[in-house]
Design a protein around this motif. Structure first.
Motif, PDB file in Angstrom:
ATOM      1  N   VAL A   1       5.455   6.178   1.969  1.00 48.19           N
ATOM      2  CA  VAL A   1       5.017   5.973   0.585  1.00 48.19           C
ATOM      3  C   VAL A   1       5.962   4.996  -0.120  1.00 48.19           C
ATOM      4  O   VAL A   1       5.529   4.170  -0.924  1.00 48.19           O
ATOM      5  N   PHE A   2       7.251   5.071   0.198  1.00 48.41           N
ATOM      6  CA  PHE A   2       8.248   4.212  -0.447  1.00 48.41           C
ATOM      7  C   PHE A   2       7.967   2.727  -0.217  1.00 48.41           C
ATOM      8  O   PHE A   2       8.410   1.885  -0.997  1.00 48.41           O
ATOM      9  N   ARG A   3       7.209   2.397   0.789  1.00 50.09           N
ATOM     10  CA  ARG A   3       6.851   0.994   1.036  1.00 50.09           C
ATOM     11  C   ARG A   3       6.181   0.373  -0.186  1.00 50.09           C
ATOM     12  O   ARG A   3       6.302  -0.829  -0.414  1.00 50.09           O
TER      13      ARG A   3
ATOM     14  N   MET B   1       9.077  -0.906  -2.401  1.00 51.92           N
ATOM     15  CA  MET B   1      10.098  -1.784  -1.829  1.00 51.92           C
ATOM     16  C   MET B   1      10.110  -3.203  -2.377  1.00 51.92           C
ATOM     17  O   MET B   1      11.132  -3.880  -2.290  1.00 51.92           O
ATOM     18  N   SER B   2       9.020  -3.656  -2.948  1.00 48.29           N
ATOM     19  CA  SER B   2       9.045  -5.017  -3.485  1.00 48.29           C
ATOM     20  C   SER B   2       9.948  -5.103  -4.713  1.00 48.29           C
ATOM     21  O   SER B   2      10.477  -6.176  -5.021  1.00 48.29           O
ATOM     22  N   CYS B   3      10.164  -3.986  -5.386  1.00 43.80           N
ATOM     23  CA  CYS B   3      11.001  -3.983  -6.594  1.00 43.80           C
ATOM     24  C   CYS B   3      12.259  -3.131  -6.474  1.00 43.80           C
ATOM     25  O   CYS B   3      13.214  -3.341  -7.224  1.00 43.80           O
ATOM     26  N   HIS B   4      12.270  -2.143  -5.598  1.00 49.23           N
ATOM     27  CA  HIS B   4      13.393  -1.212  -5.488  1.00 49.23           C
ATOM     28  C   HIS B   4      13.948  -1.181  -4.073  1.00 49.23           C
ATOM     29  O   HIS B   4      13.221  -1.342  -3.105  1.00 49.23           O
ATOM     30  N   SER B   5      15.234  -0.910  -3.997  1.00 51.55           N
ATOM     31  CA  SER B   5      15.916  -0.711  -2.728  1.00 51.55           C
ATOM     32  C   SER B   5      16.365   0.743  -2.654  1.00 51.55           C
ATOM     33  O   SER B   5      16.548   1.397  -3.676  1.00 51.55           O
TER      34      SER B   5
ATOM     35  N   LEU C   1      17.344   2.817  -5.865  1.00 52.61           N
ATOM     36  CA  LEU C   1      16.982   4.229  -5.970  1.00 52.61           C
ATOM     37  C   LEU C   1      17.865   5.101  -5.085  1.00 52.61           C
ATOM     38  O   LEU C   1      17.593   6.287  -4.912  1.00 52.61           O
ATOM     39  N   PHE C   2      18.933   4.526  -4.557  1.00 51.11           N
ATOM     40  CA  PHE C   2      19.908   5.304  -3.811  1.00 51.11           C
ATOM     41  C   PHE C   2      20.517   6.346  -4.749  1.00 51.11           C
ATOM     42  O   PHE C   2      21.015   6.021  -5.826  1.00 51.11           O
TER      43      PHE C   2
ATOM     44  N   ALA D   1      11.027  13.988  -1.729  1.00 49.65           N
ATOM     45  CA  ALA D   1      11.788  14.487  -0.572  1.00 49.65           C
ATOM     46  C   ALA D   1      12.566  13.348   0.087  1.00 49.65           C
ATOM     47  O   ALA D   1      13.722  13.516   0.475  1.00 49.65           O
ATOM     48  N   TYR D   2      11.956  12.192   0.187  1.00 55.25           N
ATOM     49  CA  TYR D   2      12.621  11.021   0.772  1.00 55.25           C
ATOM     50  C   TYR D   2      13.779  10.548  -0.107  1.00 55.25           C
ATOM     51  O   TYR D   2      14.876  10.270   0.392  1.00 55.25           O
ATOM     52  N   LEU D   3      13.543  10.455  -1.410  1.00 48.97           N
ATOM     53  CA  LEU D   3      14.593   9.987  -2.317  1.00 48.97           C
ATOM     54  C   LEU D   3      15.790  10.937  -2.347  1.00 48.97           C
ATOM     55  O   LEU D   3      16.922  10.501  -2.531  1.00 48.97           O
TER      56      LEU D   3
END
Length: 128
Positions: A31-33, A36-40, A52-53, A119-121
């Motif tokens: 989903v994070f894909r 990715m164009s705006c956030h790392s 978003l680390f 959950a991923y973040l």
């Protein structure tokens, strides 16, 4: 108008309470894909949007070297933190939650996508 907005936010809170329970970080990485164009997800690597680390648990507008919109700084002004509940409300409708935000993304419509990305973040390394 304000009453309708508050009722809507209240309903989102009820939905959000269960939206992030049991997310799958591996599915969240997929989903994070969309982000990715705006956030790392890399520490210290800002793009158009902030990194978003470590976002879960971080104060809203909490990266000192990132230039947030006035709307996001106003949203953060009372000490909000990007906890799971706040993310679960924000991610489906960012522009509704923070009117005037510079974030162009319309939001995640599926509750399972919201749960999975949270959950991923929380732990990107757990996405296998």
């Amino acid at each position: 108008m304000d009453r309708i907005f508050l009722v809507g936010i209240g309903m989102l809170c009820l939905i959000a309470e269960t939206a992030y329970a049991g997310g799958d970080p591996t599915k969240g990485a997929i989903v994070f894909r969309k982000c990715m164009s705006c956030h790392s997800i890399d520490e210290g690597k800002n793009r158009t949007g902030p990194s978003l680390f470590g976002v879960v648990g971080r104060p809203v507008a909490g990266i000192a070297e990132f230039r947030y919109s006035n709307a996001m700084r106003t949203f953060a002004s009372d000490g909000k933190v990007w906890d799971e509940a706040t993310l679960a409300i924000y991610l489906p409708a960012p522009r509704d939650v923070v009117p005037g935000t510079a974030m162009a993304f319309a939001g995640l419509r599926k509750p399972e996508d919201v749960a999975n990305i949270i959950a991923y973040l929380k732990d990107p390394a757990s996405a296998q």
